[in-house]
Design an enzyme around this catalytic site. Structure first.
Site, PDB file in Angstrom:
ATOM      1  N   TYR A  28      12.998 -12.918  -1.918  1.00  0.00           N
ATOM      2  CA  TYR A  28      12.147 -14.100  -1.802  1.00  0.00           C
ATOM      3  C   TYR A  28      10.779 -13.875  -2.450  1.00  0.00           C
ATOM      4  O   TYR A  28      10.121 -12.850  -2.250  1.00  0.00           O
ATOM      5  CB  TYR A  28      11.929 -14.467  -0.329  1.00  0.00           C
ATOM      6  CG  TYR A  28      10.806 -15.473  -0.154  1.00  0.00           C
ATOM      7  CD1 TYR A  28      10.993 -16.805  -0.497  1.00  0.00           C
ATOM      8  CD2 TYR A  28       9.551 -15.063   0.286  1.00  0.00           C
ATOM      9  CE1 TYR A  28       9.963 -17.718  -0.382  1.00  0.00           C
ATOM     10  CE2 TYR A  28       8.506 -15.972   0.409  1.00  0.00           C
ATOM     11  CZ  TYR A  28       8.715 -17.291   0.071  1.00  0.00           C
ATOM     12  OH  TYR A  28       7.692 -18.187   0.166  1.00  0.00           O
ATOM     13  N   HIS A  84      -2.516 -22.227  -5.802  1.00  0.00           N
ATOM     14  CA  HIS A  84      -3.222 -22.189  -4.526  1.00  0.00           C
ATOM     15  C   HIS A  84      -4.738 -22.222  -4.692  1.00  0.00           C
ATOM     16  O   HIS A  84      -5.460 -22.114  -3.695  1.00  0.00           O
ATOM     17  CB  HIS A  84      -2.818 -20.952  -3.720  1.00  0.00           C
ATOM     18  CG  HIS A  84      -1.603 -21.169  -2.875  1.00  0.00           C
ATOM     19  ND1 HIS A  84      -1.624 -21.946  -1.734  1.00  0.00           N
ATOM     20  CD2 HIS A  84      -0.323 -20.736  -3.018  1.00  0.00           C
ATOM     21  CE1 HIS A  84      -0.416 -21.969  -1.197  1.00  0.00           C
ATOM     22  NE2 HIS A  84       0.396 -21.255  -1.954  1.00  0.00           N
ATOM     23  N   ASN A 113       0.022 -13.540   1.211  1.00  0.00           N
ATOM     24  CA  ASN A 113       0.876 -13.943   2.325  1.00  0.00           C
ATOM     25  C   ASN A 113       0.592 -13.064   3.543  1.00  0.00           C
ATOM     26  O   ASN A 113       1.393 -12.241   3.942  1.00  0.00           O
ATOM     27  CB  ASN A 113       2.340 -13.834   1.891  1.00  0.00           C
ATOM     28  CG  ASN A 113       3.300 -14.378   2.924  1.00  0.00           C
ATOM     29  OD1 ASN A 113       4.308 -13.758   3.216  1.00  0.00           O
ATOM     30  ND2 ASN A 113       3.002 -15.527   3.482  1.00  0.00           N
ATOM     31  N   ARG A 138     -27.763 -16.497  40.033  1.00  0.00           N
ATOM     32  CA  ARG A 138     -26.975 -15.719  40.984  1.00  0.00           C
ATOM     33  C   ARG A 138     -25.574 -15.395  40.453  1.00  0.00           C
ATOM     34  O   ARG A 138     -25.013 -14.331  40.715  1.00  0.00           O
ATOM     35  CB  ARG A 138     -26.867 -16.509  42.298  1.00  0.00           C
ATOM     36  CG  ARG A 138     -26.318 -15.716  43.436  1.00  0.00           C
ATOM     37  CD  ARG A 138     -26.095 -16.489  44.726  1.00  0.00           C
ATOM     38  NE  ARG A 138     -26.606 -17.835  44.785  1.00  0.00           N
ATOM     39  CZ  ARG A 138     -26.036 -18.789  45.516  1.00  0.00           C
ATOM     40  NH1 ARG A 138     -24.914 -18.546  46.190  1.00  0.00           N
ATOM     41  NH2 ARG A 138     -26.551 -20.008  45.570  1.00  0.00           N
TER      42      ARG A 138
END
Length: 535
Positions: free
Chosen positions: A76, A106, A218, A301
């Site tokens: 892949y 991208h 990735n 407190r």
């Protein structure tokens, strides 16, 4: 910053000397959050491990991948398309150019660019992940990533555009592009094209081998790098909030007895006890004034209880951030020893997403705590005799001076904005990329949200710091025998050196900005309160 020659050896120094032993070793060991922060903020250099066995492992992975492809295997993102296009076969004559296509399409990030420290943290996170030897990349790729850090060749990374699975693809494409000589980088405080910078450094741009583009992009490096910085700032803020709670107790003439050790032994949350101990140490030697309220209001407190939640959250946030930092988180993974290709989903950033969503809630609660304490200090109905709005004006000019009135209003605005941003990002998964990425983490958005909440909370802390120091000095005017324990006196002197006592009204923006920068740099209280949680 140390310069290197083209062989990677130390060649000289620019601006400040850096000893060779100061380099942080990458490869064959776990990296800590503190080391990432040092690379990002102190600009410490990195050095790849000299261990021959580690280098051999890196090269075995790249070699196996080459042989596997030569035997006709389908992998892949190497000889297939990306994402939903994994069903598309890529002919061998195009395999070499496929990584360039990935980083180019991208290149669509938007929003503000990451700053220098964030960019360095991102590169360090990506380098460390690839150095685990499960990504099939060559040693030379790791060398060039180290060069980005050591020469401060900083890609211009847009902050928006990642859904956090399949990793931080779009922002990390800017790191990959810098390595191949594309897009702009910051170098020596100038904006330059990446190719020209490599020429200045005596390199030619890197030619990516098959899968190296995918290995660079990735993964979870952007969210993880940002998470490391967020952790450090949040840890420092818890320590500062404890100190301000102690000083507020003094300024309000409150009760140190609220921090008695037994109270925290019988409700044994470790972070709560730790915060109470810090406050108790800062109040050491203080005696409670008789005749005041038996119990201080909750924001005083219960301060250890609020701060303690953040302290305890930081323990598991560290675990998850450092596990992600020290993981192989791209896809597919390459097993160099078993010679297998493993297709999976390690790019999913769910642990970082959940950690940042939780941390931003804890930090916003610190802002709310500090804002409530500030509101008590400025209000003459609740501050045990301090002047209205903490005005330091002489009596004859009191009617026209308003002290910290506007600072408290601004603090409320910053707190409200921080609280508004606590909506968890991780639950807003969006099915995308043709329903291939149909469940995504939103981890990078969560990390960015956390940093924004920290920015706002640090502004609240700066306002609270100036007001509390003013209040303590006004308390000394009322009663010059009021004991100020040494840690608090030292802290007050440090603050006053940069922002003098406010007698006549003046614009405090520059004081607030300078102090906020110190807080963001974890420079207000010794250490940042996070080191002790790490073995």
């Amino acid at each position: 910053m140390a310069e290197h020659d083209s062989s990677g050896k130390m060649a000289g120094v620019r601006n400040v000397a850096v000893r060779a032993e100061a380099a942080i070793v990458i490869g064959g060991r776990r990296l800590t959050i503190e080391e990432v922060v040092s690379i990002a903020n102190q600009r410490r250099p990195v050095a790849l491990s000299p261990d021959p066995a580690w280098r051999a492992r890196i090269e075995r992975g790249a070699d196996f991948l080459r042989r596997h492809l030569a035997q006709g295997a389908t992998v892949y993102g190497v000889n297939t398309g990306y994402g939903d296009s994994c069903v598309v076969d890529v002919p061998m004559e195009l395999v070499e150019v496929l990584p360039l296509q990935l980083l180019r399409y991208h290149g669509c990030g938007m929003g503000q660019h990451l700053d220098d420290a964030q960019t360095l943290a991102v590169i360090a996170a990506r380098l460390n992940s690839l150095a685990y030897g499960f990504s099939g990349v060559r040693h030379v790729l790791l060398e060039r990533l180290a060069d980005l850090i050591n020469h401060r060749v900083l890609p211009r990374i847009p902050s928006e555009g990642s859904v956090g699975a399949s990793g931080d693809l779009t922002p990390l494409s800017y790191v990959a592009a810098a390595l191949v000589g594309e897009r702009d980088v910051r170098f020596r405080d100038e904006l330059c094209d990446a190719r020209s910078v490599w020429a200045k450094l005596g390199h030619t741009p890197l030619t990516l081998a098959p899968k190296e583009g995918l290995a660079l992009m990735n993964g979870t490096a952007v969210m993880t790098g940002l998470a490391c910085l967020a952790f450090a700032r949040a840890a420092h803020l818890t320590r500062l909030a404890a100190r301000l709670s102690a000083l507020s107790t003094v300024a309000l003439d409150g009760r140190a007895a609220h921090f008695d050790p037994m109270l925290f032994e019988v409700k044994p949350h470790a972070g709560q006890a730790e915060a109470a101990a810090w406050i108790r140490e800062d109040l050491a030697g203080r005696e409670d004034t008789p005749g005041h309220r038996l119990q201080d209001r909750y924001s005083i407190r219960c301060a250890p209880h609020v701060i303690g939640v953040a302290r305890d959250a930081l323990s598991w946030v560290r675990r998850d951030v450092e596990n992600e930092l020290n993981s192989a988180n791209d896809n597919p993974l390459i097993d160099p020893d078993g010679e297998r290709v493993l297709h999976g989903g390690n790019f999913y950033g769910g642990h970082i997403a959940f950690a940042m969503d939780a941390l931003k809630v804890a930090v916003a609660n610190l802002a709310d705590l500090m804002d409530r304490q500030l509101a008590l200090l400025v209000d003459d109905k609740f501050n045990n005799g301090l002047p209205r709005s903490l005005s330091g004006a002489a009596p004859e000019r009191a009617s026209i001076n308003h002290g910290f009135k506007a600072v408290q209003i601004s603090s409320s605005a910053w707190t409200a904005e921080a609280l508004k941003l606590t909506m968890p990002a991780s639950v807003f998964s969006r099915s995308t990329e043709a329903h291939n990425q149909d469940k995504v983490s939103m981890g990078t958005i969560a990390a960015r949200d956390c940093l924004r909440i920290l920015e706002l909370s640090e502004q609240v802390a700066a306002a609270h710091t100036l007001a509390t120091v003013q209040a303590a000095r006004l308390r000394l005017r009322i009663n010059n025998t009021t004991p100020i324990p040494l840690p608090l006196q030292t802290f007050m002197d440090s603050v006053t050196a940069g922002s003098p006592f406010v007698d006549e009204d003046r614009a405090l923006e520059s004081d607030l900005r300078a102090l906020t920068a110190r807080i963001a740099a974890c420079d207000m209280v010794g250490g940042y309160g996070g080191e002790d949680q790490h073995e």
